[in-house]
Scaffold this active site. Structure first.
Site, short mmCIF file in Angstrom:
data_model
loop_
_atom_site.label_atom_id
_atom_site.label_comp_id
_atom_site.label_asym_id
_atom_site.label_seq_id
_atom_site.Cartn_x
_atom_site.Cartn_y
_atom_site.Cartn_z
CD GLN A 9 -2.95 -1.09 2.25
OE1 GLN A 9 -3.96 -0.40 2.10
NE2 GLN A 9 -2.72 -1.79 3.34
CB SER A 87 2.83 -4.47 3.92
OG SER A 87 1.63 -4.52 4.65
CG LEU A 88 -1.50 -5.86 -0.50
CD1 LEU A 88 -0.99 -5.88 -1.92
CD2 LEU A 88 -2.28 -7.14 -0.21
NE ARG A 112 -2.39 -8.37 5.08
CZ ARG A 112 -1.73 -7.27 4.80
NH1 ARG A 112 -2.20 -6.46 3.86
NH2 ARG A 112 -0.61 -6.94 5.43
CG HIS A 193 2.31 -3.53 9.33
ND1 HIS A 193 2.34 -4.89 9.15
CD2 HIS A 193 2.10 -2.99 8.10
CE1 HIS A 193 2.15 -5.17 7.87
NE2 HIS A 193 2.00 -4.04 7.21
CD GLN A 241 2.36 -9.11 6.05
OE1 GLN A 241 1.15 -8.91 6.00
NE2 GLN A 241 3.12 -9.08 4.98
#
Length: 288
Positions: A9, A87-88, A112, A193, A241
């Site tokens: 993102q 991340s993603l 998610r 996060h 995560q």
């Protein structure tokens, strides 16, 4: 050796994936069916500015990254030695490593994104000029106990995460520090996060039980541990995560220690290429 890295993102932009949707029509149709809307329209027209809402950002980036990867390996006929994603983007790394198919990955990121979008009033900001230790120390000294370190993107680029008002307060305080070169609020819709994602993590963990994964065919470097995924802990690592820091600097350092390593960013933009350049530069400058 070569590592393909997939962005997360922040890399989304209107127009991304142009050309890919028609080229991979079957997968695009599959995505539309899973999502219940046109992925091509979302990416090319950005209706209602949806591309910046996490429940749309995540599936959009996953699809564009995946199609970019499929085009790359088809055109170049070369597969990477390692894969990693920010991340993603880690879902695309797992897709590239054949841990799951396109459809499964999209179902995972859709869920998610939905779970993460339910936790509102969060914010994130990048602090430039301080390392992780210095940021942690400052958070403690300023009594910013409700702010977490979300990403260690480069040795001197640390992302903090928390409630919107706490992030604004933290940003003002960091701006007064002489070593800080810049504080940049991120264009995100939540405190990703961080501890504020605990509920999303728990629900996602439950959701993961229904899926079957295969052992990765290429080593996938995990954001949580900055080392390759192990098959037994794959689901646990994916759930963790959501509310753990992204150890991007350590992940790239791990790969650099493997020998001569080239990195190629697969997907929209060049955010990760810039971060890797910084990590390499700082590694060269550090005393051995």
């Amino acid at each position: 050796m070569i590592t393909y890295v997939f962005p997360g993102q922040g890399s989304q932009k209107q127009g991304m994936g142009s050309g890919l949707f028609d080229e991979f029509k079957e997968l695009t149709d599959q995505a539309d069916e899973i999502l219940g809307y046109s992925i091509k329209r979302l990416c090319l027209e950005n209706p209602y500015s949806n591309l910046n809402k996490t429940q749309f950002t995540q599936p959009a980036l996953y699809v564009v990254n995946a199609l970019s990867y499929l085009k790359k390996i088809r055109d170049e006929e070369v597969k990477p030695d390692f894969v990693a994603g920010h991340s993603l983007g880690e879902y695309n790394a797992l897709f590239a490593a054949e841990a799951f198919d396109f459809e499964t990955g999209l179902q995972l990121v859709r869920k998610r994104g939905e779970l993460m979008s339910l936790i509102s009033n969060g914010g994130m900001a990048a602090v430039m000029g301080l390392n992780e230790e210095q940021v942690a120390k400052a958070l403690k000294e300023y009594h910013l106990h409700d702010v977490d370190i979300a990403n260690v993107n480069a040795p001197y680029q640390i992302v903090i995460s928390g409630k919107k008002d706490e992030i604004e307060k933290a940003a003002s305080l960091f701006e007064t520090m002489t070593e800080v070169t810049m504080v940049l609020p991120l264009n995100v819709s939540g405190a990703f996060h961080s501890r504020y994602m605990n509920k999303a993590k728990e629900e996602f963990e439950e959701f993961l039980h229904a899926f079957y994964f295969s052992p990765p065919s290429i080593p996938v470097i995990s954001n949580v541990y900055a080392k390759p995924y192990t098959y037994e802990f794959m689901k646990q690592t994916l759930a963790d995560q959501i509310n753990h820091s992204v150890k991007w600097t350590d992940s790239i350092s791990y790969l650099m220690k493997k020998g001569h390593m080239e990195f190629e960013e697969v997907g929209p933009g060049n955010v990760l290429t810039g971060l890797i350049h910084r990590i390499k530069k700082d590694a060269e400058a550090m005393p051995r």
